[in-house]
Design a protein around this motif. Sequence first.
Motif, short mmCIF file in Angstrom:
data_model
loop_
_atom_site.label_atom_id
_atom_site.label_comp_id
_atom_site.label_asym_id
_atom_site.label_seq_id
_atom_site.Cartn_x
_atom_site.Cartn_y
_atom_site.Cartn_z
N ASP A 88 11.51 39.53 60.55
CA ASP A 88 12.77 40.12 60.11
C ASP A 88 13.24 41.16 61.12
O ASP A 88 12.45 41.95 61.64
N ARG A 89 14.54 41.15 61.39
CA ARG A 89 15.11 42.05 62.39
C ARG A 89 14.82 43.51 62.07
O ARG A 89 14.46 44.30 62.95
N GLU A 90 14.98 43.90 60.82
CA GLU A 90 14.76 45.30 60.44
C GLU A 90 13.30 45.70 60.59
O GLU A 90 12.99 46.81 61.02
N PHE A 92 11.24 44.34 62.70
CA PHE A 92 10.96 44.40 64.13
C PHE A 92 11.49 45.70 64.74
O PHE A 92 10.84 46.31 65.59
N LYS A 93 12.68 46.12 64.30
CA LYS A 93 13.24 47.38 64.80
C LYS A 93 12.32 48.55 64.50
O LYS A 93 12.22 49.50 65.29
N ARG A 96 9.29 48.02 67.17
CA ARG A 96 9.51 47.36 68.46
C ARG A 96 8.89 48.12 69.64
O ARG A 96 8.31 47.51 70.54
N THR A 159 4.23 42.43 60.81
CA THR A 159 5.17 42.21 61.91
C THR A 159 4.65 42.82 63.20
O THR A 159 4.76 42.22 64.28
N LEU A 272 12.70 34.96 68.65
CA LEU A 272 13.25 36.15 67.99
C LEU A 272 14.77 36.06 67.90
O LEU A 272 15.37 36.38 66.87
N TYR A 273 15.41 35.61 68.97
CA TYR A 273 16.87 35.47 68.98
C TYR A 273 17.32 34.38 68.01
O TYR A 273 18.25 34.57 67.22
N ASN A 276 16.81 35.48 64.25
CA ASN A 276 17.53 36.65 63.75
C ASN A 276 19.01 36.67 64.09
O ASN A 276 19.77 37.43 63.49
N VAL A 277 19.43 35.85 65.05
CA VAL A 277 20.85 35.80 65.41
C VAL A 277 21.45 34.46 65.01
O VAL A 277 22.36 34.39 64.18
N LYS A 280 20.69 33.49 61.13
CA LYS A 280 21.21 34.38 60.09
C LYS A 280 22.70 34.67 60.19
O LYS A 280 23.29 35.22 59.27
#
Length: 426
Positions: A88-90, A92-93, A96, A159, A272-273, A276-277, A280
């Motif tokens: 999940d992007r959040e 991972f942020k 990271r 993660t 990852l891209y 999440n991009v 989604k």
Amino acid sequence: MAEIGLGSILTTEYLVPIFLGTIFLASLLAFKIKIPYTMILLGIGIAISVSHLTGVIPLNIGEFKVDPKLILYFIVPPLIYEAMMRIDREHFKAIRISALLLATVGVVLATIIGGLLLSYVAGLPTIVAFAFAALIAPTDAAIVIEVFKRVRVPATLSTLMEAEASFNDATGVIVFSSIVAIAVSQGALLESSGVQTHINVNIIEQIIHFAIVFFGGIAVGLGFSAGARILHKLMDEPFSETALSLAVLLGSVVVANSLGLSGLVAAAAAGLYFGNVTMKAKGIISDKTRTYTSQFWEMTAFFANSVAFLYLGLSMDVLRIGQNLPLIGMAFAVVLAARAASTYPILAGMHKFTKEKYPTVWRHVVTIGGMRGALSVALVATLPESEFKEILKTITFGVVLSSLIIQYPVLSRYIKKAFSETSVSQ
């Protein structure tokens, strides 16, 4: 009547159905005795290897051998791609910086610490010590991803472990390849009299080389995924779009490797891209395509993971491991010490200087959960035949096997004690 030997039956055309049957058997046993099917596959592989070495069953083990480059280029990348897709992007942020530092600086620190300890404490030649430390420093993506799919830990911690394992494989490959290249250029692998005891390294040159290979791999992976995102807008057919995602992975890995960059990092960045991009974003792919693609990559990861663990088992020379237990035990202790010395300071620094906060329990899990596996075995198998390779093979096989049979049970028990149902759901 002509006698038909087992070795003649197990020819190439039978390997696929035998492999699928082995997976089914492992899954069935796993369901009955509540042990991960991957560990059963590992045991089956070891049993086949021992049967070959002892002559109990006349198997031609060569029929089961997998080219180590196949593992590095086509088995590990799908596992990394699928794992990064699911991140999940959040989440991972939130981790990271730590994940990238553990995957780069952490691996380099573990290599230096492990190499020094093995050289000065265990008395191994410098080249052997540092080459082994480099190939064993990265945690194995196949094992870590599989383990953290099963254990119950907070999503952010899972993660962190999966992201570190996905990126640090590339660091290990780069550092190991650099050490071997330096050793070859100085004749360390070619001397008939033995292994040299020292190497000369241009640190600045190696740092620049690492940065180009690592970040170049990221650029290739992102470039392929960004280009595919445009194509996804023009398509609305689940099978074709799923095939496109496969083409992105294979294309990014092959192109990155051919350019002398990291195909493993390219796979991680592309996954990852895409997850999440592309997956989604609204209006890019349909819900039906999203479901098809997710299921396809889950199945692909399942088979890739099965190959990785069976490969591990088949590669194990248990007899030789048994003959070198003191050296292997010392090497395993050094690997654990190097892991602790590289992870605790980084996570403590993140806790103090950034918003990425890690409780002490999480730091323990990160250290214990750094297991080794198919990547290390595949790396040592790529070396040309030499005394250097034989020494590395013995230590690597022993440490990988120790990691699997010791760290996994310890990690599982620690997690059950450390995390309540409430903390896991957070």
